[in-house]
Scaffold this motif. Structure first.
Motif, PDB file in Angstrom:
ATOM      1  N   PRO A 482      35.739  -0.103  30.864  1.00  0.00           N
ATOM      2  CA  PRO A 482      34.851  -0.904  31.714  1.00  0.00           C
ATOM      3  C   PRO A 482      34.877  -2.370  31.299  1.00  0.00           C
ATOM      4  O   PRO A 482      34.894  -2.690  30.109  1.00  0.00           O
ATOM      5  CB  PRO A 482      33.470  -0.278  31.476  1.00  0.00           C
ATOM      6  CG  PRO A 482      33.566   0.394  30.148  1.00  0.00           C
ATOM      7  CD  PRO A 482      34.986   0.822  29.991  1.00  0.00           C
ATOM      8  N   HIS A 483      34.891  -3.257  32.284  1.00  0.00           N
ATOM      9  CA  HIS A 483      34.972  -4.680  31.990  1.00  0.00           C
ATOM     10  C   HIS A 483      34.278  -5.482  33.074  1.00  0.00           C
ATOM     11  O   HIS A 483      34.232  -5.080  34.235  1.00  0.00           O
ATOM     12  CB  HIS A 483      36.431  -5.123  31.858  1.00  0.00           C
ATOM     13  CG  HIS A 483      37.273  -4.731  33.033  1.00  0.00           C
ATOM     14  ND1 HIS A 483      37.852  -3.477  33.159  1.00  0.00           N
ATOM     15  CD2 HIS A 483      37.615  -5.398  34.161  1.00  0.00           C
ATOM     16  CE1 HIS A 483      38.517  -3.416  34.302  1.00  0.00           C
ATOM     17  NE2 HIS A 483      38.380  -4.566  34.934  1.00  0.00           N
ATOM     18  N   LEU A 484      33.755  -6.629  32.687  1.00  0.00           N
ATOM     19  CA  LEU A 484      33.069  -7.535  33.609  1.00  0.00           C
ATOM     20  C   LEU A 484      33.978  -8.657  34.084  1.00  0.00           C
ATOM     21  O   LEU A 484      33.836  -9.142  35.199  1.00  0.00           O
ATOM     22  CB  LEU A 484      31.831  -8.119  32.933  1.00  0.00           C
ATOM     23  CG  LEU A 484      30.675  -7.140  32.739  1.00  0.00           C
ATOM     24  CD1 LEU A 484      29.733  -7.629  31.649  1.00  0.00           C
ATOM     25  CD2 LEU A 484      29.928  -6.929  34.038  1.00  0.00           C
ATOM     26  N   VAL A 485      34.885  -9.109  33.225  1.00  0.00           N
ATOM     27  CA  VAL A 485      35.842 -10.151  33.610  1.00  0.00           C
ATOM     28  C   VAL A 485      37.121  -9.465  34.065  1.00  0.00           C
ATOM     29  O   VAL A 485      37.778  -8.770  33.293  1.00  0.00           O
ATOM     30  CB  VAL A 485      36.131 -11.116  32.441  1.00  0.00           C
ATOM     31  CG1 VAL A 485      37.201 -12.121  32.847  1.00  0.00           C
ATOM     32  CG2 VAL A 485      34.857 -11.835  32.022  1.00  0.00           C
ATOM     33  N   LYS A 486      37.454  -9.672  35.321  1.00  0.00           N
ATOM     34  CA  LYS A 486      38.655  -9.041  35.879  1.00  0.00           C
ATOM     35  C   LYS A 486      39.888  -9.895  35.635  1.00  0.00           C
ATOM     36  O   LYS A 486      40.954  -9.384  35.287  1.00  0.00           O
ATOM     37  CB  LYS A 486      38.476  -8.821  37.385  1.00  0.00           C
ATOM     38  CG  LYS A 486      39.618  -8.091  38.071  1.00  0.00           C
ATOM     39  CD  LYS A 486      39.321  -7.865  39.543  1.00  0.00           C
ATOM     40  CE  LYS A 486      40.454  -7.108  40.236  1.00  0.00           C
ATOM     41  NZ  LYS A 486      40.544  -5.717  39.750  1.00  0.00           N
ATOM     42  N   ILE A 487      39.743 -11.212  35.804  1.00  0.00           N
ATOM     43  CA  ILE A 487      40.880 -12.133  35.710  1.00  0.00           C
ATOM     44  C   ILE A 487      40.475 -13.374  34.925  1.00  0.00           C
ATOM     45  O   ILE A 487      39.375 -13.908  35.114  1.00  0.00           O
ATOM     46  CB  ILE A 487      41.362 -12.558  37.119  1.00  0.00           C
ATOM     47  CG1 ILE A 487      41.905 -11.358  37.893  1.00  0.00           C
ATOM     48  CG2 ILE A 487      42.399 -13.668  37.044  1.00  0.00           C
ATOM     49  CD1 ILE A 487      42.176 -11.645  39.354  1.00  0.00           C
ATOM     50  N   VAL A 492      44.746 -25.276  35.284  1.00  0.00           N
ATOM     51  CA  VAL A 492      45.821 -26.249  35.520  1.00  0.00           C
ATOM     52  C   VAL A 492      46.974 -25.608  36.279  1.00  0.00           C
ATOM     53  O   VAL A 492      47.409 -26.086  37.324  1.00  0.00           O
ATOM     54  CB  VAL A 492      46.312 -26.856  34.188  1.00  0.00           C
ATOM     55  CG1 VAL A 492      47.457 -27.828  34.441  1.00  0.00           C
ATOM     56  CG2 VAL A 492      45.162 -27.555  33.466  1.00  0.00           C
ATOM     57  N   THR A 493      47.480 -24.498  35.749  1.00  0.00           N
ATOM     58  CA  THR A 493      48.626 -23.832  36.376  1.00  0.00           C
ATOM     59  C   THR A 493      48.200 -22.790  37.403  1.00  0.00           C
ATOM     60  O   THR A 493      49.025 -22.308  38.173  1.00  0.00           O
ATOM     61  CB  THR A 493      49.481 -23.143  35.305  1.00  0.00           C
ATOM     62  OG1 THR A 493      48.704 -22.089  34.695  1.00  0.00           O
ATOM     63  CG2 THR A 493      49.910 -24.132  34.229  1.00  0.00           C
ATOM     64  N   HIS A 494      46.916 -22.427  37.368  1.00  0.00           N
ATOM     65  CA  HIS A 494      46.360 -21.384  38.241  1.00  0.00           C
ATOM     66  C   HIS A 494      46.979 -20.015  37.974  1.00  0.00           C
ATOM     67  O   HIS A 494      46.899 -19.114  38.817  1.00  0.00           O
ATOM     68  CB  HIS A 494      46.517 -21.753  39.719  1.00  0.00           C
ATOM     69  CG  HIS A 494      45.831 -23.043  40.077  1.00  0.00           C
ATOM     70  ND1 HIS A 494      44.457 -23.178  40.086  1.00  0.00           N
ATOM     71  CD2 HIS A 494      46.323 -24.264  40.402  1.00  0.00           C
ATOM     72  CE1 HIS A 494      44.138 -24.411  40.418  1.00  0.00           C
ATOM     73  NE2 HIS A 494      45.250 -25.108  40.606  1.00  0.00           N
ATOM     74  N   LYS A 495      47.571 -19.861  36.799  1.00  0.00           N
ATOM     75  CA  LYS A 495      48.095 -18.553  36.410  1.00  0.00           C
ATOM     76  C   LYS A 495      46.933 -17.609  36.158  1.00  0.00           C
ATOM     77  O   LYS A 495      45.968 -17.954  35.490  1.00  0.00           O
ATOM     78  CB  LYS A 495      48.955 -18.675  35.152  1.00  0.00           C
ATOM     79  CG  LYS A 495      49.510 -17.339  34.673  1.00  0.00           C
ATOM     80  CD  LYS A 495      50.287 -17.499  33.370  1.00  0.00           C
ATOM     81  CE  LYS A 495      50.781 -16.157  32.854  1.00  0.00           C
ATOM     82  NZ  LYS A 495      51.506 -16.290  31.560  1.00  0.00           N
ATOM     83  N   ARG A 496      47.039 -16.397  36.679  1.00  0.00           N
ATOM     84  CA  ARG A 496      45.976 -15.405  36.535  1.00  0.00           C
ATOM     85  C   ARG A 496      46.443 -14.245  35.664  1.00  0.00           C
ATOM     86  O   ARG A 496      47.556 -13.735  35.834  1.00  0.00           O
ATOM     87  CB  ARG A 496      45.528 -14.884  37.897  1.00  0.00           C
ATOM     88  CG  ARG A 496      44.841 -15.950  38.750  1.00  0.00           C
ATOM     89  CD  ARG A 496      44.287 -15.359  40.027  1.00  0.00           C
ATOM     90  NE  ARG A 496      43.350 -16.267  40.679  1.00  0.00           N
ATOM     91  CZ  ARG A 496      42.521 -15.897  41.648  1.00  0.00           C
ATOM     92  NH1 ARG A 496      42.518 -14.634  42.067  1.00  0.00           N
ATOM     93  NH2 ARG A 496      41.699 -16.771  42.193  1.00  0.00           N
ATOM     94  N   THR A 497      45.551 -13.830  34.741  1.00  0.00           N
ATOM     95  CA  THR A 497      45.875 -12.742  33.828  1.00  0.00           C
ATOM     96  C   THR A 497      44.809 -11.666  33.930  1.00  0.00           C
ATOM     97  O   THR A 497      43.612 -11.945  33.751  1.00  0.00           O
ATOM     98  CB  THR A 497      45.954 -13.244  32.370  1.00  0.00           C
ATOM     99  OG1 THR A 497      46.888 -14.325  32.288  1.00  0.00           O
ATOM    100  CG2 THR A 497      46.379 -12.130  31.437  1.00  0.00           C
ATOM    101  N   LEU A 498      45.227 -10.434  34.212  1.00  0.00           N
ATOM    102  CA  LEU A 498      44.288  -9.315  34.263  1.00  0.00           C
ATOM    103  C   LEU A 498      43.826  -8.973  32.856  1.00  0.00           C
ATOM    104  O   LEU A 498      44.623  -8.950  31.913  1.00  0.00           O
ATOM    105  CB  LEU A 498      44.950  -8.089  34.893  1.00  0.00           C
ATOM    106  CG  LEU A 498      45.156  -8.106  36.409  1.00  0.00           C
ATOM    107  CD1 LEU A 498      46.015  -6.917  36.829  1.00  0.00           C
ATOM    108  CD2 LEU A 498      43.828  -8.079  37.135  1.00  0.00           C
ATOM    109  N   THR A 499      42.550  -8.699  32.710  1.00  0.00           N
ATOM    110  CA  THR A 499      42.027  -8.363  31.379  1.00  0.00           C
ATOM    111  C   THR A 499      42.279  -6.901  31.019  1.00  0.00           C
ATOM    112  O   THR A 499      42.445  -6.569  29.846  1.00  0.00           O
ATOM    113  CB  THR A 499      40.517  -8.640  31.315  1.00  0.00           C
ATOM    114  OG1 THR A 499      39.853  -7.899  32.342  1.00  0.00           O
ATOM    115  CG2 THR A 499      40.226 -10.117  31.497  1.00  0.00           C
ATOM    116  N   VAL A 500      42.283  -6.009  32.006  1.00  0.00           N
ATOM    117  CA  VAL A 500      42.539  -4.577  31.758  1.00  0.00           C
ATOM    118  C   VAL A 500      43.604  -4.113  32.752  1.00  0.00           C
ATOM    119  O   VAL A 500      43.283  -3.582  33.826  1.00  0.00           O
ATOM    120  CB  VAL A 500      41.255  -3.735  31.901  1.00  0.00           C
ATOM    121  CG1 VAL A 500      41.543  -2.267  31.610  1.00  0.00           C
ATOM    122  CG2 VAL A 500      40.161  -4.255  30.970  1.00  0.00           C
TER     123      VAL A 500
END
Length: 652
Positions: A482-487, A492-500
Motif C-alpha cells: 500500500p502506498h500514498l505516493v503513486k508517482i 524539470v524533465t517531467h520524468k515520472r517514476t512509479l513508487t511501487v
C-alpha cells in the motif's frame, strides 16, 4: 679663559650619531619591508580571502518546494511568495524590545506575533534572522523601507510560504511543514545534506511532507554577490540556479477523500480504501482532522492547546497509529484458514445452540437462541459466533497466527508514512513476552483462542492493516504494497517514476477456497439474511463485505446497554468490503469509534464511499448516520470467567 674646541672630535661624534641614525633608519625600513613581505607574500592567500569575503558574498538560493497533487491533478500543497519582516538580534544597536516597539509604529505587530517571535528566537539560536511578522502588505513594506535606516539588523525579505488549499481535507496524509528547530538543525548539520539546507528555514514535520522531505526540498542554488562596505549588494557576479523539488502525485482521489470524510459525520474513526490490483490508496481518512496551515508560520498557543488536549485527538493518525480489535470482520479470514488447512470444508455444518462450551465455561453467541443450522456460507452471512468459537478451538492459536501473518495482520505494511504501528497478532510467544513480569498471566489458555477467533481478545490491528488484508483477499492473494505516493515527477524533465511498480509477492491460496469466502461475503450484502443486506439491497453493483462490532471494554458478565454506557466506552463499528465483486476496483476497511453496530453505522459510511467511486454519486444527506433499532451483528456477552480481555494498546 678662552675654551678651545676640538673640531676633529666634534666631527667624529657627529659622524657616529649620523651613522647610528642611518643604521636605525635602515633597521626600521628593513622591519617595514619585512612586514610588507610577510603581509603581501607570506600571508597573501589568507588576507586575499578575507578581502574577498568582505567584498563578495556567497548567498544560498532556496529552491521551490515540490507540489503535492492528487491522482487527478488537484493541488493539495503549493507555494506562494510573500514579504516577511525579520530581525537579526546580533546586529541590533539597541534593546530588542524597544526595536520591536518602534517597528510596531510602522507595521502591525500583535501580541501573538511577539510570542511567536520569542519562541522562534529560543528555538532558532543559530539562524541569521527570525521573523517578527509574515505576509506584509505592500503598504507596510513601503512604510518600513522608507524608515529602514533607523533599524540596523532589521530587514524585509521575500520568502516562499507553503499553503494547503483544502485545509483539513487529507490533513493526516499531507502533513505539514514548520520552521527548523535546534534539534533538526543539529541533525541536518551532521548529515550529508547539510550544504543543501543552507538558507532553508522550513522542513517537513508530519505526513508526506516529512517522509518525502528530501525529494520535495530540491537542490539549493547559490548567488555570488559583490557587496559594499556597509554590506549592501552592489551587483551579482555569478549565479547557480536552484533545482525545484520533485512533485508528488498521490494515488488518493481527493474527491473520494472528501466524500469519505463527510460520511463520518460527527463520528471519530478511520477509513482506508485501496485499489487491490495496484496497492494505490484511494482514500485515507482519520477523523477528526486538523488544518495544517496552522503550523506553517508557527501555531499559536491557543490553537495548539485546543488540538493537543482535545479528547477527540485530532492530531492522531488513526489509520497508521490507531489499533483496534477487528471484531467479526476477522471471520472471513478465519473461514479461509479453515479451508486452506483442511480443518473444515465449506459444506460442513453444525447446529448453533446460541453458545459454545469449553472447559466448563460458556461462550455466548450474539443470538441467544442460536442461528439454527450453520455452514460456512451462513456463518459469514449471519455472523455466527458459535461457528468460529468451535473453529478457533479446532485450528489452535499457532495455526491462526501463522495463517494471518502473510495477510499483514500485526505486520508493518511499509506504507510511505513514518511512525506506523505494528499492532498485535496474538500468539503464545507474544503473550509470554507481553506478560513477562506476571508469570501467572503468561500461559495461553483455551479461552484466549476463543476470543481471538471472533476478532476480539488480544487482536489489535490498524485500519491500514485491515484494508491491506481485504485488498489482498480481493486480489486473490496477490500482495501489493500500500502506498500514498503513486508517482514522483521531476519538475524539470517531467520524468515520472512509479513508487511501487511490481507486486510484493503472492500468498499460496487455492482459488476455489478464495471464491467460497468471497461468495459468502457477497451474501452479507445481497442475501436477505445478510447483516448488511438492508444497506446494499438497492446497490446497482455487487459488493463483498463483512460487518463487525468490537468491544472497547470487557463487560465482566454484564449485559451490554449502549444507552447506559459512557459514549467513549461503547462498541466500535467496523466494516470491510470490496467491489465490484467479480473484478474488484476498490477494497476498504473502516472503523467508527464508539459508534455501535457495524451494520448500523459503518456499512452506511462504506456505501457512500462505494457509491461515489463506482457511480460518481455524491451523498445528498450530510447528516450523521443513524443506527437502526435491531442489532444484527452484536458481539457476545460472555461470563465473567470468559470475558474477552481488552488489549491495553487499544485504550483510545
Amino acid at each position: 679663559m678662552t675654551e678651545i674646541k676640538d673640531n676633529d672630535r666634534e666631527i667624529h661624534l657627529f659622524r657616529m650619531r649620523l651613522t647610528a641614525v642611518v643604521v636605525f633608519v635602515f633597521i626600521c625600513f628593513g622591519l617595514l619591508v619585512a612586514r610588507f613581505v610577510w603581509l603581501q607574500v607570506v600571508q597573501h592567500s589568507k588576507y586575499m580571502a578575507q578581502a574577498e569575503d568582505n567584498r563578495i558574498a556567497l548567498l544560498p538560493i532556496v529552491p521551490n518546494r515540490g507540489l503535492i497533487l492528487d491522482r487527478n491533478g488537484a493541488v493539495l500543497a503549493r507555494n506562494y511568495s510573500a514579504y516577511t519582516l525579520e530581525i537579526t538580534p546580533s546586529k541590533l544597536q539597541s534593546n530588542l524590545e524597544s526595536v520591536i516597539d518602534e517597528l510596531a509604529k510602522l507595521v502591525t505587530i500583535e501580541a501573538k506575533d511577539r510570542k511567536r517571535f520569542k519562541r522562534l528566537l529560543e528555538e532558532s539560536k543559530n539562524f541569521a534572522s527570525v521573523p517578527i511578522r509574515t505576509r506584509l502588505t505592500d503598504e507596510e513594506v513601503a512604510r518600513f523601507t522608507a524608515q529602514r535606516f533607523r533599524f540596523p539588523g532589521v530587514e524585509v525579505q521575500a520568502r516562499l510560504f507553503r499553503q494547503y488549499p483544502l485545509g483539513e481535507v487529507a490533513s493526516h496524509v499531507i502533513g505539514y511543514i514548520g520552521r527548523i528547530n535546534q534539534s533538526e538543525a543539529n541533525d541536518l548539520a551532521g548529515g550529508d545534506d547539510a550544504a543543501n539546507y543552507n538558507g532553508t528555514d522550513y522542513i517537513g514535520k508530519e505526513g508526506l511532507e516529512k517522509s518525502y522531505e528530501r525529494q520535495l526540498h530540491g537542490q539549493t542554488g547559490y548567488e555570488e554577490v559583490e557587496r559594499s562596505a556597509g554590506g549592501r549588494a552592489i551587483r551579482t557576479l555569478s549565479r547557480t540556479e536552484p533545482t525545484p523539488g520533485d512533485n508528488l502525485i498521490l494515488s488518493v482521489d481527493i474527491e473520494l477523500q472528501k466524500v469519505a470524510e463527510e460520511a463520518f459525520g460527527d463520528f471519530r474513526g478511520a477509513l482506508v480504501a485501496i485499489e487491490p490490483g495496484t496497492g494505490d490508496i484511494l482514500a485515507y481518512v482519520s477523523r477528526p482532522g486538523f488544518d495544517p496551515n496552522l503550523f506553517v508560520d508557527g501555531i499559536d498557543a491557543q490553537s495548539w492547546n485546543d488540538l493537543n488536549t482535545s479528547l477527540d485527538r485530532p492530531l492522531m493518525n488513526r489509520p497508521l497509529s490507531g489499533t483496534y480489535p477487528p471484531g467479526s470482520t476477522f471471520k472471513p479470514f478465519m473461514a479461509l484458514a479453515a479451508l486452506e488447512t483442511g480443518v473444515r470444508k465449506a459444506d460442513w455444518g453444525m447446529h448453533d445452540p446460541g453458545f459454545f462450551m469449553l472447559g466448563g465455561h460458556r461462550f455466548n453467541d450474539d443470538k441467544r437462541e442460536g442461528h439454527g443450522y450453520i455452514d460456512m456460507y451462513r456463518s459469514i452471512v449471519v455472523s455466527c459466533d458459535s461457528y468460529y468459537y468451535s473453529l478457533g478451538n479446532q485450528l489452535g492459536i499457532q495455526a491462526i497466527h501463522d495463517f494471518m501473518a502473510p495477510f499483514g495482520f500485526g505486520q508493518i505494511t511499509g506504507i510511505d508514512l513514518l511512525h506506523e504501528q505494528k499492532g498485535v497478532l496474538p500468539s503464545p510467544d507474544w503473550k509470554r513476552e507481553r506478560f513477562k513480569r506476571n508469570r501467572a498471566a503468561q500461559k495461553w489458555v483455551g479461552g484466549d483462542t476463543i476470543s481471538i477467533s471472533i476478532g476480539n481478545g488480544f487482536n489489535s490491528y490498524t485500519p491500514l492493516q485491515m484494508a491491506h488484508a481485504v485488498a489482498t483477499l480481493a486480489n486473490d492473494g496477490v500482495v501489493m504494497k500500500p502506498h500514498l505516493v503513486k508517482i514522483v515527477e521531476d519538475p524539470v524533465t517531467h520524468k515520472r517514476t512509479l513508487t511501487v511498480p511490481t507486486n510484493s509477492g503472492r500468498i499460496p491460496l487455492k482459488q476455489e477456497n478464495i471464491d467460497i469466502v468471497k461468495r459468502a461475503m457477497i451474501g452479507v450484502t445481497s442475501d436477505v439474511s445478510g447483516t448488511a443486506y438492508t444497506i446494499f439491497r438497492n446497490a446497482p453493483y455487487t459488493v463483498g463485505g463483512k460487518t463487525g462490532t468490537a468491544q472497547v471494554v470487557g463487560l465482566k458478565g454484564q449485559k451490554y446497554n449502549a444507552a447506559a454506557t459512557p459514549e467513549r466506552l461503547r462498541d466500535n463499528a467496523l466494516f470491510i468490503a470490496f467491489a465490484p465483486a467479480d473484478h474488484p476496483r476498490i477494497a476498504l476497511a473502516l472503523v467508527a469509534e464508539n459508534a455501535g453496530w457495524g451494520a448500523g453505522v459503518a456499512a452506511p459510511i462504506a456505501k457512500k464511499v462505494l457509491d461515489y467511486y463506482l457511480l460518481g454519486k455524491k451523498p445528498g444527506d450530510k447528516d450523521k448516520p443513524v443506527a437502526p433499532p435491531p442489532n444484527p451483528d452484536a458481539e457476545p456477552q460472555s461470563d465473567p470467567q470468559t470475558a474477552a480481555p481488552v488489549n491495553p494498546a487499544n485504550k483510545e
